[in-house]
Motif scaffolding. Sequence first.
Motif, PDB file in Angstrom:
ATOM      1  N   VAL A 140       1.089  -1.093   0.015  1.00  0.00           N
ATOM      2  CA  VAL A 140      -0.054  -0.018   0.060  1.00  0.00           C
ATOM      3  C   VAL A 140       0.859   1.527   0.080  1.00  0.00           C
ATOM      4  CG1 VAL A 140      -1.924   1.222   1.211  1.00  0.00           C
ATOM      5  CG2 VAL A 140      -1.815  -1.313   1.384  1.00  0.00           C
ATOM      6  N   LEU A 141       0.712   2.091  -0.865  1.00  0.00           N
ATOM      7  CA  LEU A 141       1.466   3.390  -1.018  1.00  0.00           C
ATOM      8  C   LEU A 141       0.220   4.527  -1.060  1.00  0.00           C
ATOM      9  CD1 LEU A 141       4.111   4.942  -1.767  1.00  0.00           C
ATOM     10  CD2 LEU A 141       3.215   4.775  -4.188  1.00  0.00           C
ATOM     11  N   SER A 142       0.425   5.482   0.218  1.00  0.00           N
ATOM     12  CA  SER A 142      -0.287   6.587   0.129  1.00  0.00           C
ATOM     13  C   SER A 142       0.353   7.962   0.163  1.00  0.00           C
ATOM     14  CB  SER A 142      -1.084   6.471   1.601  1.00  0.00           C
ATOM     15  OG  SER A 142      -0.310   6.532   2.599  1.00  0.00           O
ATOM     16  N   ASN A 143      -0.554   9.096  -0.131  1.00  0.00           N
ATOM     17  CA  ASN A 143       0.144  10.332  -0.132  1.00  0.00           C
ATOM     18  C   ASN A 143      -0.597  11.336  -0.111  1.00  0.00           C
ATOM     19  OD1 ASN A 143       0.774  12.858  -2.189  1.00  0.00           O
ATOM     20  ND2 ASN A 143       2.944  12.073  -1.529  1.00  0.00           N
ATOM     21  N   THR A 144      -0.428  12.536   0.763  1.00  0.00           N
ATOM     22  CA  THR A 144      -1.055  13.570   1.209  1.00  0.00           C
ATOM     23  C   THR A 144      -0.391  14.820   0.680  1.00  0.00           C
ATOM     24  OG1 THR A 144      -0.251  13.588   3.271  1.00  0.00           O
ATOM     25  CG2 THR A 144      -2.135  12.311   3.087  1.00  0.00           C
ATOM     26  N   ASP A 145       0.145  14.997  -0.322  1.00  0.00           N
ATOM     27  CA  ASP A 145       0.976  16.254  -0.859  1.00  0.00           C
ATOM     28  C   ASP A 145      -0.063  17.193  -1.254  1.00  0.00           C
ATOM     29  OD1 ASP A 145       3.512  15.559  -0.626  1.00  0.00           O
ATOM     30  OD2 ASP A 145       3.828  14.634  -2.463  1.00  0.00           O
ATOM     31  N   ILE A 146      -1.436  16.930  -1.692  1.00  0.00           N
ATOM     32  CA  ILE A 146      -2.387  17.968  -1.976  1.00  0.00           C
ATOM     33  C   ILE A 146      -3.136  18.243  -0.674  1.00  0.00           C
ATOM     34  CG2 ILE A 146      -4.309  18.300  -3.643  1.00  0.00           C
ATOM     35  CD1 ILE A 146      -3.175  16.164  -5.414  1.00  0.00           C
ATOM     36  N   ASP A 147      -3.327  19.287  -0.440  1.00  0.00           N
ATOM     37  CA  ASP A 147      -4.026  19.570   0.725  1.00  0.00           C
ATOM     38  C   ASP A 147      -5.626  19.181   0.602  1.00  0.00           C
ATOM     39  OD1 ASP A 147      -4.665  20.878   3.230  1.00  0.00           O
ATOM     40  OD2 ASP A 147      -5.501  22.608   2.266  1.00  0.00           O
ATOM     41  N   GLY A 148      -5.983  18.270   1.617  1.00  0.00           N
ATOM     42  CA  GLY A 148      -7.377  17.694   1.689  1.00  0.00           C
ATOM     43  C   GLY A 148      -7.448  16.651   1.064  1.00  0.00           C
ATOM     44  N   VAL A 149      -6.643  15.917   0.324  1.00  0.00           N
ATOM     45  CA  VAL A 149      -6.815  14.928  -0.522  1.00  0.00           C
ATOM     46  C   VAL A 149      -5.557  13.551  -0.206  1.00  0.00           C
ATOM     47  CG1 VAL A 149      -6.317  13.954  -2.798  1.00  0.00           C
ATOM     48  CG2 VAL A 149      -7.021  16.292  -2.558  1.00  0.00           C
ATOM     49  N   THR A 150      -6.089  12.725   0.009  1.00  0.00           N
ATOM     50  CA  THR A 150      -5.586  11.446   0.289  1.00  0.00           C
ATOM     51  C   THR A 150      -5.572  10.381  -1.053  1.00  0.00           C
ATOM     52  OG1 THR A 150      -5.920  11.532   2.712  1.00  0.00           O
ATOM     53  CG2 THR A 150      -5.084   9.428   1.904  1.00  0.00           C
ATOM     54  N   LEU A 151      -4.509   9.995  -1.358  1.00  0.00           N
ATOM     55  CA  LEU A 151      -4.321   9.137  -2.759  1.00  0.00           C
ATOM     56  C   LEU A 151      -3.706   7.807  -2.263  1.00  0.00           C
ATOM     57  CD1 LEU A 151      -2.974  11.822  -5.278  1.00  0.00           C
ATOM     58  CD2 LEU A 151      -5.444  10.912  -5.035  1.00  0.00           C
ATOM     59  N   ILE A 152      -4.339   6.667  -2.624  1.00  0.00           N
ATOM     60  CA  ILE A 152      -3.710   5.398  -2.433  1.00  0.00           C
ATOM     61  C   ILE A 152      -3.792   4.712  -3.559  1.00  0.00           C
ATOM     62  CG2 ILE A 152      -4.492   3.489  -1.140  1.00  0.00           C
ATOM     63  CD1 ILE A 152      -5.802   4.930   1.080  1.00  0.00           C
ATOM     64  N   ALA A 153      -2.558   4.026  -3.642  1.00  0.00           N
ATOM     65  CA  ALA A 153      -2.307   2.738  -4.686  1.00  0.00           C
ATOM     66  C   ALA A 153      -1.928   1.640  -4.075  1.00  0.00           C
ATOM     67  CB  ALA A 153      -1.383   3.309  -5.649  1.00  0.00           C
ATOM     68  N   ALA A 154      -2.778   0.557  -4.291  1.00  0.00           N
ATOM     69  CA  ALA A 154      -2.430  -0.658  -3.446  1.00  0.00           C
ATOM     70  C   ALA A 154      -2.526  -2.146  -4.347  1.00  0.00           C
ATOM     71  CB  ALA A 154      -3.193  -0.869  -2.049  1.00  0.00           C
ATOM     72  N   HIS A 155      -1.837  -2.951  -4.022  1.00  0.00           N
ATOM     73  CA  HIS A 155      -2.254  -4.089  -4.598  1.00  0.00           C
ATOM     74  C   HIS A 155      -2.052  -5.248  -3.680  1.00  0.00           C
ATOM     75  CE1 HIS A 155      -2.230  -7.156  -8.003  1.00  0.00           C
ATOM     76  NE2 HIS A 155      -1.305  -7.709  -7.389  1.00  0.00           N
ATOM     77  N   ALA A 156      -3.096  -6.307  -3.534  1.00  0.00           N
ATOM     78  CA  ALA A 156      -3.489  -7.308  -2.688  1.00  0.00           C
ATOM     79  C   ALA A 156      -3.185  -8.526  -3.323  1.00  0.00           C
ATOM     80  CB  ALA A 156      -4.660  -7.179  -1.950  1.00  0.00           C
ATOM     81  N   THR A 157      -2.483  -9.426  -2.807  1.00  0.00           N
ATOM     82  CA  THR A 157      -2.134 -10.905  -3.436  1.00  0.00           C
ATOM     83  C   THR A 157      -2.627 -11.862  -2.758  1.00  0.00           C
ATOM     84  OG1 THR A 157      -0.049 -10.965  -2.075  1.00  0.00           O
ATOM     85  CG2 THR A 157       0.055  -9.909  -4.379  1.00  0.00           C
ATOM     86  N   LYS A 158      -2.854 -11.862  -1.226  1.00  0.00           N
ATOM     87  CA  LYS A 158      -3.308 -12.855  -0.549  1.00  0.00           C
ATOM     88  C   LYS A 158      -4.446 -12.588   0.461  1.00  0.00           C
ATOM     89  CE  LYS A 158       0.807 -15.981  -1.244  1.00  0.00           C
ATOM     90  NZ  LYS A 158       1.830 -16.800  -0.322  1.00  0.00           N
TER      91      LYS A 158
END
Length: 454
Positions: free
Chosen positions: A160-178
């Motif tokens: 799971v990769l998350s980022n909050t660089d943009i004010d008021g915005v949380t972005l998440i990119a993830a990959h679940a394998t099991k």
Amino acid sequence: MKNHIAFSAIAIGLLSSVSLQAAEDLSSMFSEGKVSGQIREFSISRSVEYSNPASADYTRDANAIGGYLKFDTADYKGLSLGTALYTTNGFALDDPRTNTKVVDPTLLGKNNESYSILGEAYVQYKHENTAFKGGRQKLNTPLAGADDARMLPNLFEAYVLSNTDIDGVTLIAAHATKFAQGTFGRAYGAGGILGGTSGYSAVDASNQVGKFVNMGTYSVGVATNGVSIASATYTGIDKLKLQVWDYYAHDILNAIYAQVDYSWACALSESIKPFASAQLIKEDDVGDKLLKGLGGTGEIDSIYYAIKAGAKLENFTAYIAYSETGKNSATDSSYSNAIISPWGGMPAFTQGMVTRHNFLAGTKATKVAASYNWKNFGPDLKTVAYYADFDMDRYNGYTSGDAGETGFDIIYNLASVKNLQLRLRGNFADDFNVNSAGDTVGWSEYRFIANYSF
């Protein structure tokens, strides 16, 4: 021996408490780590009744004790590690060979046995507004989540990769394998359309509990490349929250989940705080369409929407919610217009404590609920009551007619014993399903849970 080791580890946790802070070197990264956990006792009893007097009513009960013990290292230049052992251990279980009493399967593992599992083992790295977490871990997202409703939660192997660089915005990119099914998933041992739409497998996964398996193997019986997830959440406007999630389950389906929550000031009184929410799910099959063969054509083209409105007045909160899922035709697969959510995700506004028919094709569901926090009277006590109604379509692949569920939840945090929570829950289901003989089934179920967190 395994269970004795697990209990000993939990006991050690009760005696250990080290504050988590930034470490100066690799050695202090571990020495300044933190031990935490929870001990849980869970007792459940369900009395099942049939409308046909010729069918034998029965009860199913179970008792278990367990929980988890977790260790997190301190942060060293943004890097930290974590691991957690989970265990459930049955006691005072009824004899499953009798006709009138059976062991409730939802607190235990394969063949109603006790088990332990290394449920979390991850690495974390944080740099400014970006964070990464990879390995065995909990996920709490709308359509893939822990669903911690019984002894042990669902767990994932994910990145799971998350980022909050943009004010008021949380972005998440993830990959679940099991996916490691928690004990609650054993309620859907038969799999099928009910399991697939209730947050669990479309195949019989009752004995997959307690181990990490491929995401596709768990949900449809065929190994896949897992589930890729992307989301954006916006909270930049006061009292407004917007979130959009996309789940690409390789060779199974793509699911889009969207939700908006908003609250505002009441013109009549500052004490009244109204709120409203809406949610939408759109699913389409992709790739090899692996649901094909499990429910007919396997062509997925489904949509679900729900709305919820309510208000809070000091310590009292009440709301009403309504949802609809698209209908099947007589020639459709039972999966065609249903909302498939096999990995613990159950975000529906209209779900009951047990009854989750809201995602079956053609279901129109309504739920009313109210809660009150008694803190002004002294005790740290919260009470909840609800009623949910499910008007089901004849072509949903499971059952038709009208089902209902009434329930309550009482949560008490003891002042005399810090971190000890006692909980009493009850649900009363009417016409949960109808068998081939036209016989309906319902039940009265009570749960007692004691959680000690440290």
